[in-house]
Design an enzyme around this catalytic site. Structure first.
Site, PDB file in Angstrom:
ATOM      1  N   ARG A 122       0.862  -1.337   0.049  1.00  0.00           N
ATOM      2  CA  ARG A 122      -0.447  -0.196   0.150  1.00  0.00           C
ATOM      3  C   ARG A 122       0.812   1.800   0.110  1.00  0.00           C
ATOM      4  NH1 ARG A 122      -5.289  -2.052   3.971  1.00  0.00           N
ATOM      5  NH2 ARG A 122      -6.460  -1.771   2.027  1.00  0.00           N
ATOM      6  N   GLN A 127      -0.771   2.130  -6.328  1.00  0.00           N
ATOM      7  CA  GLN A 127      -1.693   2.478  -6.123  1.00  0.00           C
ATOM      8  C   GLN A 127      -2.626   1.520  -6.761  1.00  0.00           C
ATOM      9  OE1 GLN A 127      -2.208   6.681  -5.044  1.00  0.00           O
ATOM     10  NE2 GLN A 127      -2.375   6.238  -3.145  1.00  0.00           N
ATOM     11  N   ASP A 130      -3.828  -1.127  -6.817  1.00  0.00           N
ATOM     12  CA  ASP A 130      -4.212  -1.869  -5.636  1.00  0.00           C
ATOM     13  C   ASP A 130      -5.542  -2.600  -5.477  1.00  0.00           C
ATOM     14  OD1 ASP A 130      -4.385  -2.029  -2.811  1.00  0.00           O
ATOM     15  OD2 ASP A 130      -3.887  -0.424  -1.838  1.00  0.00           O
TER      16      ASP A 130
END
Length: 313
Positions: A122, A127, A130
């Site tokens: 994370r 991102q 994710d």
């Protein structure tokens, strides 16, 4: 190289790991895309839409797993699906390596490569990959929409010629990704929103979104509930008692409770107990996002709407 997506076999799972749009992007990168017929139907994508995007459709899971070099799916694979793995194949999915030792050993024995999506770090540059956070974001938003659908009044306050309606009071327990999405949705709908989390550093994030952070009258050296990866850690018994006492104090005034507290590979902590449910007003709503792991609220049944004797949904 073939990238294939099978139909999800987990009961009630509506998601699909490939959309017609993402198939077009993958083909630009040189991949040929395969899909098991009907895999996208529950997510709103017809077989025709995939064909139009240049995806080859196969009738059975057997045919798809046999032809694909890379298999992308959403849910952790079941035993039968792991049985399809073979040397040279790559599986990309949620896999839960920390709590799926048996599946891990079987995948290792097959000689296949497995990429576990929940292990994407994370961090800012990861991102786009994710998937845990993107799913949690949707869940937090959806929790508020579900709550509103089951709540008999407005979220926002109303002053009209016919009288005055107070705004709903919403408590979000757990201010991680799902909790912050719920807070944002709740405040945007006009509710008075409160949030609690064991990690004191999230108070600033909560308050920046227009909600009020619930502080405990509790002193313990370096009480910090943060663990690695943005998750909460297990709290001390003394902290837990202080937390429950605060929830008991809040319960009679709160209209909607959204609980999001999870610790990886543990049963969900019980945070909203039976006496708190009984203290809530008739017509109040609890949305328990930890239901799949046993729930944060006592009385939660996964995938079921439960109405208590005192009229709490």
């Amino acid at each position: 190289m073939y990238l294939g997506v099978p139909k999800e076999v987990f009961p009630g799972e509506a998601r699909v790991a490939l959309t017609p749009e993402s198939a077009k992007q993958l083909q630009k990168l040189g991949y040929d895309c395969l899909l098991q017929s009907g895999a996208g139907a529950a997510a709103g994508f017809s077989d025709a839409a995939y064909r139009e995007a240049g995806v080859e459709l196969l009738d059975t899971a057997d045919a798809l797993w046999a032809k694909a070099d890379i298999i992308a799916k959403v849910r952790q694979p079941e035993d039968a699906e792991i049985g399809y793995l073979a040397k040279g194949k790559t599986l990309i999915s949620f896999f839960n390596p920390g709590g799926n030792q048996d599946g891990l050993e079987k995948a290792k024995a097959s000689g296949a490569n497995v990429i576990a999506m929940e292990m994407v770090p994370r961090i800012s540059r990861a991102q786009k990959m994710d998937a845990l956070s993107s799913m949690a974001n949707i869940a937090g938003y959806r929790a508020v929409i579900e709550a509103g659908n089951n709540f008999g009044r407005f979220f926002t306050g109303q002053i009209t010629a016919a009288g005055k309606v107070p705004p709903a009071k919403v408590l979000v327990v757990g201010a991680g990704v799902a909790g912050l999405a719920a807070i944002g949705t709740s405040t945007s709908l006009g509710a008075v929103t409160y949030a609690f989390d064991v990690r004191p550093e999230v108070a600033e994030q909560v308050e920046s979104m227009g909600a009020e952070f619930v502080y405990l009258d509790f002193k313990e050296e370096q009480q910090d509930g943060a663990a690695t990866g943005g998750y909460a850690s297990v709290s001390s018994p003394e902290f837990r008692e202080a937390q429950l006492a605060k929830f008991r104090e809040l319960a009679p005034d709160i209209d909607i409770v959204i609980t999001t507290a999870l610790i990886p590979n543990r049963p969900a902590p019980k945070l909203w107990l039976e006496d708190m449910v009984k203290a809530m007003k008739p017509g109040s709503v609890i949305v328990d996002l930890a239901a799949e792991r046993g729930g944060n609220a006592e009385g939660t049944v996964a995938d079921e709407k439960v109405v208590t004797e005192n009229g709490v949904t």
